[in-house]
Design a protein around this motif. Structure first.
Motif, mmCIF file in Angstrom:
data_model
loop_
_atom_site.group_PDB
_atom_site.id
_atom_site.type_symbol
_atom_site.label_atom_id
_atom_site.label_comp_id
_atom_site.label_asym_id
_atom_site.label_seq_id
_atom_site.Cartn_x
_atom_site.Cartn_y
_atom_site.Cartn_z
ATOM 1 N N GLY A 121 0.817 -1.200 0.000
ATOM 2 C CA GLY A 121 0.000 0.000 0.000
ATOM 3 C C GLY A 121 0.853 1.254 0.000
ATOM 4 N N ALA A 122 0.202 2.387 -0.229
ATOM 5 C CA ALA A 122 0.914 3.665 -0.349
ATOM 6 C C ALA A 122 1.656 4.031 0.931
ATOM 7 N N ASP A 123 1.132 3.639 2.095
ATOM 8 C CA ASP A 123 1.781 3.991 3.367
ATOM 9 C C ASP A 123 2.770 2.931 3.828
ATOM 10 N N GLY A 124 3.004 1.892 3.005
ATOM 11 C CA GLY A 124 3.998 0.883 3.333
ATOM 12 C C GLY A 124 3.452 -0.445 3.814
ATOM 13 N N VAL A 125 2.160 -0.509 4.172
ATOM 14 C CA VAL A 125 1.612 -1.799 4.597
ATOM 15 C C VAL A 125 1.852 -2.814 3.485
ATOM 16 N N THR A 126 2.354 -3.995 3.857
ATOM 17 C CA THR A 126 2.810 -4.947 2.849
ATOM 18 C C THR A 126 2.312 -6.358 3.135
ATOM 19 N N LEU A 127 1.800 -6.993 2.089
ATOM 20 C CA LEU A 127 1.393 -8.390 2.142
ATOM 21 C C LEU A 127 2.359 -9.212 1.303
ATOM 22 N N ALA A 128 2.820 -10.328 1.849
ATOM 23 C CA ALA A 128 3.696 -11.249 1.126
ATOM 24 C C ALA A 128 2.863 -12.425 0.633
ATOM 25 N N VAL A 129 2.965 -12.716 -0.644
ATOM 26 C CA VAL A 129 2.197 -13.803 -1.244
ATOM 27 C C VAL A 129 2.851 -15.136 -0.906
ATOM 28 N N ASP A 130 2.054 -16.075 -0.418
ATOM 29 C CA ASP A 130 2.552 -17.427 -0.189
ATOM 30 C C ASP A 130 2.529 -18.181 -1.516
ATOM 31 N N MET A 131 1.347 -18.580 -1.973
ATOM 32 C CA MET A 131 1.244 -19.292 -3.242
ATOM 33 C C MET A 131 -0.209 -19.327 -3.695
#
Length: 199
Positions: A121-131
């Motif tokens: 996201g623009a403010d840095g919130v980050t999701l890492a994709v598993d699969m």
């Protein structure tokens, strides 16, 4: 050298949901925003730093073994949901029927973005994709309660279109209407992948 390559691909969040803590069904409930911590979404049944292993990792762990939870969120694309509905002969498949956490639009072939990609996201919130998520029969049971006679059609219709699972790399808040930018691993495709797939 960075291990992740930032792309010009963006996804807009068009729906958010949360599977309630109470109950045992798959169905999620729509919300306008998700507060994300390292454990996952606040108030979401699939949150937690660890989880009991399931059928998807039986080749690695006996069922019920405590493992790292990289399945905190279930993300699907609006485009692939529409394709699933069309294949099922339905006007639409609601995201809550399949227990989705998030619906995004704008990323082509969303279910096959590389594992370890990031959605930020623009403010840095980050999701890492598993699969990629594999279709199962559980969403079909929810669909059957809404559209009798259609539940069994979900699993074959959703093959290759079921979205991805993800975990929270950097906490924050995400709301409907916000945009996420895609970053992918900066590496070539593993040369032996076809040999593995042919097994």
């Amino acid at each position: 050298m960075p291990a992740l390559k930032t792309t010009d691909f963006h996804a807009r969040i068009v729906w958010l949901g949360r599977v309630p803590l109470e109950g045992d069904g798959l169905r999620s409930e729509p919300v306008e925003a998700l507060d994300l911590r390292f454990e996952g979404a606040v108030g979401e049944r699939h949150s937690g730093l660890t989880r009991p292993s399931c059928s998807r990792v039986l080749a690695q762990h006996r069922r019920g073994t405590e493992i790292r939870n990289v399945r905190q969120l279930a993300i699907v694309s609006a485009e692939e949901l529409a394709a699933i509905a069309e294949r099922m002969g339905l006007e639409r498949v609601e995201p809550e029927w399949i227990g989705a956490s998030m619906v995004v639009e704008g990323l082509p072939d969303f279910s096959h973005i590389p594992p370890s990609s990031r959605l930020q996201g623009a403010d840095g919130v980050t999701l890492a994709v598993d699969m990629e998520t594999r279709p199962c029969v559980l969403p079909g049971r929810e669909i059957e309660t809404e559209r009798e006679g259609f539940g069994a059609r979900f699993k074959p219709a959703a093959a290759g279109r079921r979205g991805v699972t993800a975990w929270v790399e950097r906490p924050g808040r995400l709301a409907v209407g916000e945009t996420l930018r895609l970053s992918i691993p900066d590496q070539r495709v593993w040369a032996h992948i076809e040999a593995v797939r042919s097994r």
